[in-house]
Design an enzyme around this catalytic site. Structure first.
Site, PDB file in Angstrom:
ATOM      1  CG  HIS A 205      -0.217   0.115   2.530  1.00  0.00           C
ATOM      2  ND1 HIS A 205       0.344   1.285   2.997  1.00  0.00           N
ATOM      3  CD2 HIS A 205       0.032  -0.811   3.481  1.00  0.00           C
ATOM      4  CE1 HIS A 205       0.900   1.089   4.169  1.00  0.00           C
ATOM      5  NE2 HIS A 205       0.731  -0.182   4.481  1.00  0.00           N
TER       6      HIS A 205
ATOM      7  CD  GLU B 250       2.552  -5.650   7.940  1.00  0.00           C
ATOM      8  OE1 GLU B 250       2.738  -6.868   7.714  1.00  0.00           O
ATOM      9  OE2 GLU B 250       3.242  -4.746   7.438  1.00  0.00           O
TER      10      GLU B 250
ATOM     11  CG  HIS C  71      13.888 -24.194 -15.669  1.00  0.00           C
ATOM     12  ND1 HIS C  71      14.480 -24.406 -14.440  1.00  0.00           N
ATOM     13  CD2 HIS C  71      14.819 -23.578 -16.449  1.00  0.00           C
ATOM     14  CE1 HIS C  71      15.729 -23.948 -14.474  1.00  0.00           C
ATOM     15  NE2 HIS C  71      15.959 -23.438 -15.686  1.00  0.00           N
TER      16      HIS C  71
END
Length: 237
Positions: free
Chosen positions: A10, A108, A220
């Site tokens: 943010h 968070e 890959h």
């Protein structure tokens, strides 16, 4: 091209600017933070940019307003009204049919007793208490989350992303729609990148600035080889 997972922190808040740990406290973006996110959207989102809206299949966003406001300002161009919007915003060109999910999986890190403190303040408190120097990646936060708590919720989310949205791309080489976007917070996204690449949280060497963008994918063309892209290229049809 292997599907990608874009992570966006943010925009700037007053607490991120001053270095105060911001977990459960919900703060608005600063005016400068809003301008920088708008500039990021213009520079990195579009059919010929790093993040191609039509290739997005799902977007995860934190429950915190600062993350949701960041997603608003990126102007991705959604078909449906965003979950937190009380009414439709100004009309935008529809550029993606990706669904948007608000999830606690990317809220968070819960800083507990350290909420609102700077790292210097935390170190000072621990010194006064005769405690060892603080390292969130090994110690977690008293009254908040441990590293093991964070690992559990992030590993479950990563498994969900791969099973639902990205494994089908490897099974169907003609599919180009498998990109996922996550809009969240600094510590949790740094931890997410480490777990994506199979690293312990103690191996951290990643920094993600306020408003910063990171790109995760696979080597890959194999879902068994998750990797971090150092500088993603823009898309050309």
């Amino acid at each position: 091209m292997a599907p990608r997972c874009f992570i966006i922190r943010h925009g700037e808040t007053e607490w991120s600017l001053s270095g105060r740990h911001t977990g459960t406290t919900d703060l608005p973006l600063t005016k400068n933070g809003e301008r920088r996110i708008q500039a990021t959207g213009k520079a990195l989102i579009g059919d010929d940019r790093l993040i191609v809206p039509k290739n997005l299949v799902h977007i995860y966003v934190s429950p915190r307003h600062r993350a949701q406001r960041t997603l608003d300002l990126l102007k991705i161009g959604f078909k449906e009204r965003l979950p937190w919007a009380e009414h439709s915003e100004e009309a935008e060109l529809v550029r993606t049919h990706a669904s948007v999910e608000i999830t606690d999986s990317i809220r968070e890190w819960d800083y507990g007793d350290y909420e609102g403190l700077t790292s210097n303040q935390i170190r000072s408190i621990r010194t006064q208490n005769g405690e060892e120097p603080w390292n969130i990646w090994t110690d977690g936060c008293p009254g908040g989350e441990s590293p093991e708590d964070v690992i559990r919720r992030l590993d479950a989310l990563i498994a969900d992303i791969r099973e639902k949205y990205q494994q089908p791309c490897f099974e169907n080489p003609n599919s180009v729609k498998g990109d996922v976007l996550i809009v969240a917070h600094g510590h949790i996204l740094r931890a997410f990148a480490m777990r994506w690449s199979g690293k312990s949280l103690t191996d951290t060497a990643f920094i993600l600035e306020a408003g910063g963008v990171g790109t995760l994918s696979y080597e890959h063309n194999s879902i068994e080889e998750p990797a971090i892209i150092l500088g993603g290229s823009f898309m050309v049809e």
